[in-house]
Design an enzyme around this catalytic site. Structure first.
Site, PDB file in Angstrom:
ATOM      1  CB  THR A  81       3.134   6.016  -7.812  1.00 42.44           C
ATOM      2  OG1 THR A  81       2.445   5.172  -6.889  1.00 42.44           O
ATOM      3  CG2 THR A  81       2.205   6.444  -8.921  1.00 42.44           C
ATOM      4  CG  ASN A 160       0.434  -4.671  -4.955  1.00 43.03           C
ATOM      5  OD1 ASN A 160       0.776  -5.152  -6.040  1.00 43.03           O
ATOM      6  ND2 ASN A 160      -0.635  -3.921  -4.827  1.00 43.03           N
ATOM      7  CD  GLN A 188       4.074  -4.652  -1.299  1.00 45.08           C
ATOM      8  OE1 GLN A 188       4.335  -5.276  -0.262  1.00 45.08           O
ATOM      9  NE2 GLN A 188       3.343  -3.554  -1.276  1.00 45.08           N
ATOM     10  CB  SER A 208       8.400   2.776  -2.622  1.00 43.34           C
ATOM     11  OG  SER A 208       7.694   3.730  -1.859  1.00 43.34           O
ATOM     12  CB  ALA A 209      11.850   5.025   1.587  1.00 41.98           C
ATOM     13  CG  HIS A 210       5.684   4.167   1.843  1.00 40.60           C
ATOM     14  ND1 HIS A 210       4.506   3.506   2.129  1.00 40.60           N
ATOM     15  CD2 HIS A 210       5.672   4.380   0.502  1.00 40.60           C
ATOM     16  CE1 HIS A 210       3.802   3.349   1.002  1.00 40.60           C
ATOM     17  NE2 HIS A 210       4.487   3.866   0.015  1.00 40.60           N
ATOM     18  CB  THR A 246      14.406  21.204  -4.752  1.00 34.29           C
ATOM     19  OG1 THR A 246      14.476  22.415  -5.509  1.00 34.29           O
ATOM     20  CG2 THR A 246      15.346  21.291  -3.559  1.00 34.29           C
ATOM     21  CB  CYS A 334      -2.529   1.298  -4.029  1.00 34.54           C
ATOM     22  SG  CYS A 334      -0.991   1.155  -3.133  1.00 34.54           S
TER      23      CYS A 334
HETATM   24  N1  PLP Z   1       4.296  -0.916  -6.699  1.00 34.08           N
HETATM   25  C1  PLP Z   1       3.880  -1.772  -5.760  1.00 34.08           C
HETATM   26  C2  PLP Z   1       4.032  -3.240  -5.979  1.00 34.08           C
HETATM   27  C3  PLP Z   1       3.280  -1.304  -4.585  1.00 34.08           C
HETATM   28  O1  PLP Z   1       2.866  -2.148  -3.655  1.00 34.08           O
HETATM   29  C4  PLP Z   1       3.133   0.096  -4.422  1.00 34.08           C
HETATM   30  C5  PLP Z   1       2.462   0.654  -3.214  1.00 34.08           C
HETATM   31  O2  PLP Z   1       1.589   0.037  -2.645  1.00 34.08           O
HETATM   32  C6  PLP Z   1       3.611   0.946  -5.420  1.00 34.08           C
HETATM   33  C7  PLP Z   1       4.178   0.401  -6.554  1.00 34.08           C
HETATM   34  C8  PLP Z   1       3.497   2.433  -5.289  1.00 34.08           C
HETATM   35  O3  PLP Z   1       4.471   2.925  -4.421  1.00 34.08           O
HETATM   36  P1  PLP Z   1       4.290   4.353  -3.687  1.00 34.08           P
HETATM   37  O4  PLP Z   1       3.300   4.121  -2.596  1.00 34.08           O
HETATM   38  O5  PLP Z   1       5.651   4.677  -3.183  1.00 34.08           O
HETATM   39  O6  PLP Z   1       3.829   5.316  -4.710  1.00 34.08           O
END
Ligand code: PLP
Length: 401
Positions: A81, A160, A188, A208-210, A246, A334
């Site tokens: 995000t 996503n 994704q 995004s790592a998660h 930081t 989300c």
């Molecule tokens: N962009 C896409 C295509 C996503 O699927 C997501 C999360 O679902 C994000 C951005 C946002 O990433 P984060 O969860 O790391 O903020």
């Protein structure tokens, strides 16, 4: 890829890998020392801090290698995000870009959609480029939208919600001809599709790592050298002044380790997942013949099945699945909690009602064929039950006078 950390004895079948993934044990092992033994602030002058700085530098180099960038083009953020916000606001406020055009496809993640619409309300010209019924961008409209007045154009790599993979190379080539910087949200795609930034031709790229077995709260914005950007988080000048704060040392180390693991097994894993995905969809289709697949049939992520069940309320379906031990998502995780139909599903032509009757299942590392077969049974049974209930409710509904 090492073993994954998960709840012991969990009977739940997890099919929401597109929402997030469990942290790989090897990633956790790489991170742990940076939270405990070597806790120094990378900006401090003594030994433990210098070690933390070295770890951040090493991770930056690793990430750069893996995506085909220079280390100086890798900026760590708090996730996808923030990376998307930085891409759009950073370009919108860069020298000479004030009030210009911001272009984004109609199916971008809310991180892009909301940033673009905010800019649209504050003096920029926000333009949305439509997609076809499979969720693929209208390339003629993209071509027409981009011009000298465009500060940035956003096209996600893979969606996503419906998993559609966009023709980002072709779109980026068009943008390049017009001198427009392109932002590709690759959140994704990592671990499932190739992510070399030069092959994609993008100027900005988010991950995004998660989403690939790393920790939450850490991401990257790649910024091609020469792309003018203005910071939107101000402070101590970290990340070469573009993103103060930081550094999340353990997160950064974890992200690099997770990316390395994901890349090492990407092709084999994508092939394995696509077989599971197809088995899942075929199974659902054979048990619920009027179910329809959302998104492109072949140009889609190997982990994604998004399906509409006419007449079935998606939220009720999710609750039923949860009760039966299946974790899934309706639309996008989300945006869950909001009752509005998904903008992605309505953009591909679904009515609000059909959009609300959709389910996203996404498979991953721990998914087995047995999980898929069990999930098919759970989903089909829940759909039958909800339809039966709806029929009864209609039969016994009070007669309207
Ligand atoms: N962009 C896409 C295509 C996503 O699927 C997501 C999360 O679902 C994000 C951005 C946002 O990433 P984060 O969860 O790391 O903020």
């Amino acid at each position: 890829m090492g073993e994954l950390l998960r709840d012991e004895g969990s009977e739940h079948i997890y099919m929401d890998y597109a929402a997030t993934t469990p942290v790989d044990a090897s990633v956790w092992a790489a991170m742990e020392p940076w939270l405990r033994a070597h806790f120094g602030n990378p900006s401090s002058p003594y030994k433990t801090a210098r070690q933390a700085r070295a770890a951040v530098d090493e991770a930056r180099g690793q990430v750069a290698d893996l995506i085909g960038a220079a280390p100086s083009e890798v900026y760590f953020t708090s996730g996808g995000t923030e990376a998307a916000n930085l891409a759009l606001f950073g370009r919108a406020h860069a020298d000479g870009q004030k009030g210009k055009q911001i272009v984004a496809s109609a199916v971008e993640h809310q991180a892009v959609m909301q940033s673009a619409s905010f800019l649209g309300e504050h003096g920029w010209n926000a333009v949305t480029v439509p997609v076809d019924g499979d969720g693929v961008i209208d390339m003629d409209a993209w071509r027409e939208a981009l011009g000298r007045d465009t500060a940035v154009a956003a096209l996600m790599y893979a969606n996503n919600e419906i998993g559609t993979v966009q023709p980002v190379r072709a779109a980026a080539a068009i943008a390049k001809e017009r001198g427009v910087p392109v932002f590709v949200d690759g959140v994704q795609a990592v671990g499932l599709l190739p992510v070399r930034v030069d092959e994609l031709g993008c100027d900005l790229f988010a991950l995004s790592a998660h989403k690939f077995y790393g920790p939450k709260g850490i991401g990257v914005l790649y910024v091609r050298t020469g792309t003018a950007m203005t910071p939107h988080i101000h402070g101590g000048g970290q990340e070469r002044g573009l993103r103060a704060g930081t550094e999340n040392v353990a997160g950064i180390v974890g992200l690099a380790a997770a990316l390395a693991s994901a890349e090492a097994v990407r092709e084999a894993e994508a092939a394995r997942l696509s077989l599971l995905r197809d088995r899942l969809w075929e199974g659902i289709r054979s048990r619920v013949p009027d179910a329809s697949l959302n998104g492109h049939e072949t140009e889609r992520l190997p982990d994604n099945v998004n399906v509409s069940f006419p007449g079935v309320d998606g939220e009720s379906l999710l609750l039923n699945l949860d009760r039966e031990g299946l974790a899934a998502s309706s639309g996008s995780a989300c945006t869950s909690g909001s009752l509005r139909a998904s903008h992605v599903l309505t953009s591909i032509g679904l009515s609000e009602k059909d959009a609300r009757s959709s389910l996203r299942l996404s498979v991953g590392k721990q998914t087995t064929e047995a999980d898929v077969d069990r999930a098919v049974h759970i989903v089909a049974t829940a759909v039958e039950r909800l339809r039966e209930r709806a029929k009864l409710a209609e039969q016994f509904a009070p007669v309207k006078r």
